[in-house]
Design an enzyme around this catalytic site. Sequence first.
Site, PDB file in Angstrom:
ATOM      1  N   LYS A 203      40.643  54.407  48.952  1.00  0.00           N
ATOM      2  CA  LYS A 203      40.031  53.096  49.157  1.00  0.00           C
ATOM      3  C   LYS A 203      40.626  52.420  50.387  1.00  0.00           C
ATOM      4  O   LYS A 203      41.822  52.539  50.672  1.00  0.00           O
ATOM      5  CB  LYS A 203      40.235  52.209  47.924  1.00  0.00           C
ATOM      6  CG  LYS A 203      39.471  52.689  46.689  1.00  0.00           C
ATOM      7  CD  LYS A 203      37.959  52.661  46.905  1.00  0.00           C
ATOM      8  CE  LYS A 203      37.174  53.048  45.681  1.00  0.00           C
ATOM      9  NZ  LYS A 203      37.160  52.010  44.644  1.00  0.00           N
ATOM     10  N   ASP A 298      38.487  57.172  43.559  1.00  0.00           N
ATOM     11  CA  ASP A 298      39.795  57.710  43.940  1.00  0.00           C
ATOM     12  C   ASP A 298      40.678  58.005  42.738  1.00  0.00           C
ATOM     13  O   ASP A 298      41.845  58.378  42.898  1.00  0.00           O
ATOM     14  CB  ASP A 298      40.513  56.737  44.880  1.00  0.00           C
ATOM     15  CG  ASP A 298      40.692  55.334  44.277  1.00  0.00           C
ATOM     16  OD1 ASP A 298      39.928  54.988  43.349  1.00  0.00           O
ATOM     17  OD2 ASP A 298      41.594  54.603  44.734  1.00  0.00           O
ATOM     18  N   ASP A 334      50.065  51.041  32.473  1.00  0.00           N
ATOM     19  CA  ASP A 334      48.776  50.607  33.006  1.00  0.00           C
ATOM     20  C   ASP A 334      47.644  50.999  32.059  1.00  0.00           C
ATOM     21  O   ASP A 334      47.522  52.164  31.666  1.00  0.00           O
ATOM     22  CB  ASP A 334      48.580  51.261  34.381  1.00  0.00           C
ATOM     23  CG  ASP A 334      47.352  50.758  35.105  1.00  0.00           C
ATOM     24  OD1 ASP A 334      47.371  49.609  35.562  1.00  0.00           O
ATOM     25  OD2 ASP A 334      46.373  51.528  35.203  1.00  0.00           O
ATOM     26  N   GLU A 363      49.978  46.724  29.429  1.00  0.00           N
ATOM     27  CA  GLU A 363      49.057  45.998  30.300  1.00  0.00           C
ATOM     28  C   GLU A 363      47.651  46.253  29.796  1.00  0.00           C
ATOM     29  O   GLU A 363      46.917  47.085  30.318  1.00  0.00           O
ATOM     30  CB  GLU A 363      49.221  46.458  31.761  1.00  0.00           C
ATOM     31  CG  GLU A 363      48.412  45.637  32.753  1.00  0.00           C
ATOM     32  CD  GLU A 363      47.121  46.331  33.209  1.00  0.00           C
ATOM     33  OE1 GLU A 363      46.372  45.700  33.984  1.00  0.00           O
ATOM     34  OE2 GLU A 363      46.858  47.479  32.809  1.00  0.00           O
ATOM     35  N   LYS A 476      47.120  45.459  47.006  1.00  0.00           N
ATOM     36  CA  LYS A 476      46.864  46.746  46.356  1.00  0.00           C
ATOM     37  C   LYS A 476      46.361  47.789  47.348  1.00  0.00           C
ATOM     38  O   LYS A 476      46.468  49.001  47.089  1.00  0.00           O
ATOM     39  CB  LYS A 476      45.816  46.574  45.244  1.00  0.00           C
ATOM     40  CG  LYS A 476      46.293  45.794  44.038  1.00  0.00           C
ATOM     41  CD  LYS A 476      45.338  45.944  42.869  1.00  0.00           C
ATOM     42  CE  LYS A 476      43.961  45.392  43.188  1.00  0.00           C
ATOM     43  NZ  LYS A 476      43.033  45.555  42.038  1.00  0.00           N
ATOM     44  N   TYR A 477      45.800  47.328  48.478  1.00  0.00           N
ATOM     45  CA  TYR A 477      45.170  48.265  49.405  1.00  0.00           C
ATOM     46  C   TYR A 477      45.763  48.217  50.811  1.00  0.00           C
ATOM     47  O   TYR A 477      45.301  48.939  51.690  1.00  0.00           O
ATOM     48  CB  TYR A 477      43.666  47.973  49.488  1.00  0.00           C
ATOM     49  CG  TYR A 477      43.003  47.934  48.141  1.00  0.00           C
ATOM     50  CD1 TYR A 477      42.761  49.107  47.426  1.00  0.00           C
ATOM     51  CD2 TYR A 477      42.641  46.721  47.560  1.00  0.00           C
ATOM     52  CE1 TYR A 477      42.158  49.069  46.174  1.00  0.00           C
ATOM     53  CE2 TYR A 477      42.033  46.674  46.309  1.00  0.00           C
ATOM     54  CZ  TYR A 477      41.805  47.845  45.626  1.00  0.00           C
ATOM     55  OH  TYR A 477      41.218  47.808  44.378  1.00  0.00           O
TER      56      TYR A 477
END
Length: 593
Positions: A203, A298, A334, A363, A476-477
């Site tokens: 991503k 991904d 996660d 989470e 995050k990216y």
Amino acid sequence: MVEGVRPQVDGGRYPVKRALGDEVLVEADVFTDGHDAVVAELLYKHAEEKSWKSVRMEFRHNDHWAASFRVEKLGRYQYTVRGWSDPFLTWQRDLAKRQAAGQDLTVDLQIGAEIFGDEIDDYETAIKLKAPIPDEHTVVLFDRVLEVVVDPVRARFSSWYEMFPRSFGGLRGVVGMLPYVESLGFNVLYLPPIHPVGTTARKGKNNAVSAQPGDVGSPWAIGSQHGGHKAIEPSLGSFEDFDVLVKEAEARGIDVALDVAFQCSPDHPYVREHPEWFRARPDGTIQYAENPPKKYQDIYPFDFETPAWEALWNELKSVFEFWVGHGVKIFRVDNPHTKAFAFWEWVINELKTKNPELIFLSEAFTRPRVMHKLAKLGFTQSYTYFTWRNTKQELTEYFQEVCSSPTREYFRPSFWPNTPDILHETLQHGGRPAFIVRAVLAATAAANYGMYGPAYELMERMPREAGSEEYLNSEKYEVKRWDTARADSLAPLISRLNVIRNENPALQRDWSLQFHPVDNEQLMAFSKKEQENEILVVVNLDVRNPQSGFISFPPCEVHDLLSGGHWVWSAERNYIELSPHTLPAHVFKVTRR
């Protein structure tokens, strides 16, 4: 009859939870037919011990009894209750009544001698005698043995700080940031996945479907030619760097927590070596993750119901064991709700049997029953809906639900005002006052809380687009550069909040939470108390306008631990005024007059 033994979860199917050093108060209804005197006894032991310890229970009211024991060792304790009707105590009780009525006791003393097995000369002697050991056949044992899981104190009281290592130059850079984290007062430093990031379907910035040259991808797309869940992204450093980080953090009283995300990039070695661990589509390709309409090309999720499940489960357990070997004791997991319940119950029990000091944060922003099921299955702490509770009514109802209801026996809430995935509209539009209010609420209402920084203290609040909870230019990216020394940072306030938490035992537990009436719906007040330590919190939920009102609270002296102000309240109703333009919250230390 021995009934209504508590605490217990789902009839004893799951254990209750306590932290090291806590007392476990056990209650039961113990009674018999007729009027015989009843004895109730609590039995308990650590699971590794062979013999039971016993404590006589105290009669409370209406056939209700209570006693407690202290948990002084990590792991599991067992407990149950037994009771019996005691003829000697019954005789002794009735003898006292006859003595008070002035009746002749000759025959009664003879009856007592038969029960006791020895001659009894007079009333004074009789009343001082201890009851003989009961006949085993008369003792009724509760029909099951209950359990309590004993975790480290940090399971009950912790302050988490999340940061992306790649934005600070890797693991060595995080070592350099430890003095900053320590100055903020956090005792858990949580790192998103530090494993190699895949390149296939990587991503781009702002979750773009196609990455551009130089884009670093999402850390949750785990696995590349450099390895998988037991490897470190080369750009972050080496295992030597990681071991130094864990050691240096521990020296500052900080535990390093790792994110465990059981999913793979298409480039993960597991995909090549164990295609049977993934779900294939009709065209033969592996199914990538989806949460319609969102697509995560991904990421490949594991198939926990694969025929090869046993090998998969054992390998995933070994991932935890690998990082435990590198000194990690705390894991944030996660999306556990998208994996098999049976797997979590098995793996957490397996891991904690060998390492009872481990802590697992769930989470799972999902349906309430699923969140609670995961907690029952073994997760130590749980993310909550705190982020989406913002009005006085919402907050009051939710705080009572997670802190005061029976679910508290197994569900330990952790309040997070933000995460890398969640930028609530309250923070987007409320500015600095909103960030202050949400930090105060999270840090004082819950003994466990956390925040994603430095985005929080620097008040990052721009959404990717209107109506989105995603950050614009999300970390995050991409790699971010944070100016933690910025003059307007909330770091001093956050540091002060954590000092207050560390110095006041009342804020280190959840169960004493109590709300106090305020005649203004924009003002909220609650208190916590632990022995003589009492904290009262008052916040202005209106992030734009000053609000005032009268709070119902007994006469006392209050000292504001945030601003330093001091007041003497001599009435039952006391005037409060809070402005979002200065400090929209009070954290009072209460001294009873």
